[in-house]
Design a protein around this motif. Structure first.
Motif, mmCIF file in Angstrom:
data_model
loop_
_atom_site.group_PDB
_atom_site.id
_atom_site.type_symbol
_atom_site.label_atom_id
_atom_site.label_comp_id
_atom_site.label_asym_id
_atom_site.label_seq_id
_atom_site.Cartn_x
_atom_site.Cartn_y
_atom_site.Cartn_z
ATOM 1 N N GLY A 66 0.980 -1.161 -0.133
ATOM 2 C CA GLY A 66 0.096 -0.106 -0.041
ATOM 3 C C GLY A 66 0.837 1.104 -0.003
ATOM 4 N N LYS A 67 0.319 2.366 0.132
ATOM 5 C CA LYS A 67 1.095 3.763 0.113
ATOM 6 C C LYS A 67 2.066 3.861 1.413
ATOM 7 C CE LYS A 67 -2.766 6.333 -0.339
ATOM 8 N NZ LYS A 67 -4.196 5.982 -0.894
ATOM 9 N N ALA A 68 1.516 3.097 2.571
ATOM 10 C CA ALA A 68 2.420 3.326 3.755
ATOM 11 C C ALA A 68 3.005 2.088 4.480
ATOM 12 C CB ALA A 68 1.500 4.318 4.651
ATOM 13 N N ALA A 126 5.057 9.171 2.796
ATOM 14 C CA ALA A 126 4.085 9.540 3.295
ATOM 15 C C ALA A 126 3.388 10.105 2.015
ATOM 16 C CB ALA A 126 4.234 10.870 4.351
ATOM 17 N N THR A 127 2.028 10.135 1.867
ATOM 18 C CA THR A 127 1.359 10.392 0.646
ATOM 19 C C THR A 127 0.305 11.260 1.387
ATOM 20 O OG1 THR A 127 -0.401 8.612 0.613
ATOM 21 C CG2 THR A 127 1.822 8.566 -0.421
ATOM 22 N N ALA A 128 -0.593 12.291 0.431
ATOM 23 C CA ALA A 128 -1.736 13.054 0.875
ATOM 24 C C ALA A 128 -2.529 13.189 -0.298
ATOM 25 C CB ALA A 128 -1.215 14.297 1.435
ATOM 26 N N PHE A 129 -3.692 13.548 -0.274
ATOM 27 C CA PHE A 129 -4.720 13.822 -1.357
ATOM 28 C C PHE A 129 -4.497 12.821 -2.465
ATOM 29 C CE2 PHE A 129 -2.691 17.878 0.408
ATOM 30 C CZ PHE A 129 -3.673 18.253 1.310
ATOM 31 N N ASN A 130 -4.758 11.518 -1.934
ATOM 32 C CA ASN A 130 -4.953 10.442 -2.994
ATOM 33 C C ASN A 130 -3.465 10.309 -3.626
ATOM 34 O OD1 ASN A 130 -5.794 7.994 -3.650
ATOM 35 N ND2 ASN A 130 -7.430 9.099 -5.310
ATOM 36 N N ALA A 131 -2.361 10.459 -2.831
ATOM 37 C CA ALA A 131 -1.039 10.309 -3.219
ATOM 38 C C ALA A 131 -0.669 11.439 -4.485
ATOM 39 C CB ALA A 131 -0.876 8.894 -4.060
ATOM 40 N N LEU A 132 -1.452 12.253 -4.589
ATOM 41 C CA LEU A 132 -1.024 13.641 -5.457
ATOM 42 C C LEU A 132 0.279 14.208 -4.849
ATOM 43 C CD1 LEU A 132 -4.333 15.344 -6.369
ATOM 44 C CD2 LEU A 132 -2.650 14.321 -7.946
ATOM 45 N N ASP A 154 0.507 15.864 13.603
ATOM 46 C CA ASP A 154 0.044 14.743 12.623
ATOM 47 C C ASP A 154 0.267 14.910 11.407
ATOM 48 O OD1 ASP A 154 -2.255 16.047 11.393
ATOM 49 O OD2 ASP A 154 -2.900 16.277 13.509
ATOM 50 N N LYS A 155 -0.197 14.420 10.401
ATOM 51 C CA LYS A 155 0.167 14.083 8.968
ATOM 52 C C LYS A 155 -0.250 15.774 8.322
ATOM 53 C CE LYS A 155 -1.195 11.361 5.576
ATOM 54 N NZ LYS A 155 -1.315 10.045 4.564
ATOM 55 N N ASP A 156 -1.074 16.157 9.012
ATOM 56 C CA ASP A 156 -1.465 17.924 8.353
ATOM 57 C C ASP A 156 -0.458 18.538 8.233
ATOM 58 O OD1 ASP A 156 -4.031 17.750 7.690
ATOM 59 O OD2 ASP A 156 -4.907 18.605 9.569
ATOM 60 N N PHE A 207 2.632 17.835 7.077
ATOM 61 C CA PHE A 207 3.002 17.346 5.806
ATOM 62 C C PHE A 207 1.873 17.786 4.682
ATOM 63 C CE2 PHE A 207 2.702 14.041 2.279
ATOM 64 C CZ PHE A 207 3.678 14.539 1.608
ATOM 65 N N ARG A 208 0.757 17.676 5.252
ATOM 66 C CA ARG A 208 -0.321 18.049 3.994
ATOM 67 C C ARG A 208 -0.331 19.724 3.793
ATOM 68 N NH1 ARG A 208 -3.904 14.811 7.362
ATOM 69 N NH2 ARG A 208 -4.148 12.612 6.571
ATOM 70 N N GLN A 209 -0.024 20.322 4.877
ATOM 71 C CA GLN A 209 -0.229 21.916 4.850
ATOM 72 C C GLN A 209 1.414 22.204 4.767
ATOM 73 O OE1 GLN A 209 -2.416 23.459 7.962
ATOM 74 N NE2 GLN A 209 -3.777 21.783 7.991
#
Ligand code: TMP
Ligand code: ASP
Length: 251
Positions: A12-14, A35-41, A218-220, A222-224
């Protein structure tokens, strides 16, 4: 130490899931640094993230098991590997929200930070090619992934897990804003908690600061693009470790 697992079953992704060389009913799970975010975008590597998520998940699975929640976790194998029961994954993502954040605030007029007591439970269909769509009650019924009784069982488990984790995190000065759970069916046909519980799959805010950016652990991060991703995950592990007994070893 790198364990010597059987063949790769799924990547999987992680995480990577391998056959166990000891039992057909068990698997060996490796937590990746990806780490992936936004459906691996968005995708990046973070040195040590796999270890941190594996250890945090082990502590939290054990804590839940002690409270009677059935999980796939069997024990730690090394820093970033754990043994788990083999499950047929139920292709649903159960998201529990205690405080409004993320997609809820993008998709509705609910303001970030709004208290959502009683917690909001959202069910998504787990399919990357469809972008993991949010399901309505009727769509879930039409999909026939789970029957009415299984739906009740999963929702009850998810709400109990939320109660237990929220209370635990408060003790270590963290707010469990929201999180995602996945369930599977083991070889005995029992529905058990699977996947992971980590800062990749939870939003955790530090109660020791009110700074809206600094408090994100958390992962935010990375997301942000807030930086200090691994430091934040490390802080979560440090606090979890300080409040729990050491997780058991696999075999
Ligand atoms: P959301 O705000 O993007 O809907 O996310 C809600 C919670 O679920 C958040 O804690 C992150 C977690 N999550 C996952 O673990 N995997 C996912 O693919 C998504 C979309 C969210
Ligand atoms: N895990 C999802 C992805 O990789 C989404 C997310 O967590 O933001 O795209």
């Amino acid at each position: 130490m790198i364990p010597n697992p059987g063949p790769l079953l799924y990547e999987g992704k992680a995480k990577r899931v391998f056959k166990s060389i000891d039992s057909d009913d068990e698997v060996v799970v490796e937590f990746k640094n990806t780490a992936t975010a936004f459906n691996a975008l968005k995708k990046a590597e973070f040195e040590d993230k796999g270890r941190l998520n594996c250890q945090i998940s082990a502590y939290l699975f054990e804590l839940l098991e002690q409270e009677g929640i059935p999980t796939h976790y069997l024990g730690l194998m090394s820093d970033s590997w754990m043994g788990a029961q083999k499950v047929e994954v139920i292709p649903l993502e159960i998201v529990i929200r205690n405080v409004a954040a993320g997609s809820l605030c993008r998709e509705t007029p609910i303001k970030p930070g709004t208290n959502l007591s009683p917690a909001l439970l959202d069910i998504y269909y787990k399919d990357d090619s469809l972008g993991d769509p949010l399901l309505t009650e009727e769509r879930l019924e039409r999909l026939e992934v789970i029957n009415h009784q299984e739906k009740n069982e999963i929702e009850n488990l998810a709400r109990t897990i939320n109660r237990l984790l929220t209370a635990f995190f408060v003790e270590i000065d963290l707010t469990l804003v929201d999180f995602k759970l996945e369930f599977g069916t083991n070889h005995e046909g029992q529905i058990i908690l699977a996947d992971e519980i980590s800062p990749d799959t939870c939003r955790l805010w530090d109660k020791r600061t009110s700074d809206p950016k600094k408090r994100i652990l958390d992962k935010d991060r990375f997301r942000q693009d807030l930086g200090f991703v691994v430091d934040a995950y490390g802080e979560v592990l440090k606090r979890v470790q300080g409040a729990c007994a050491k997780p058991r070893n696999y075999r």
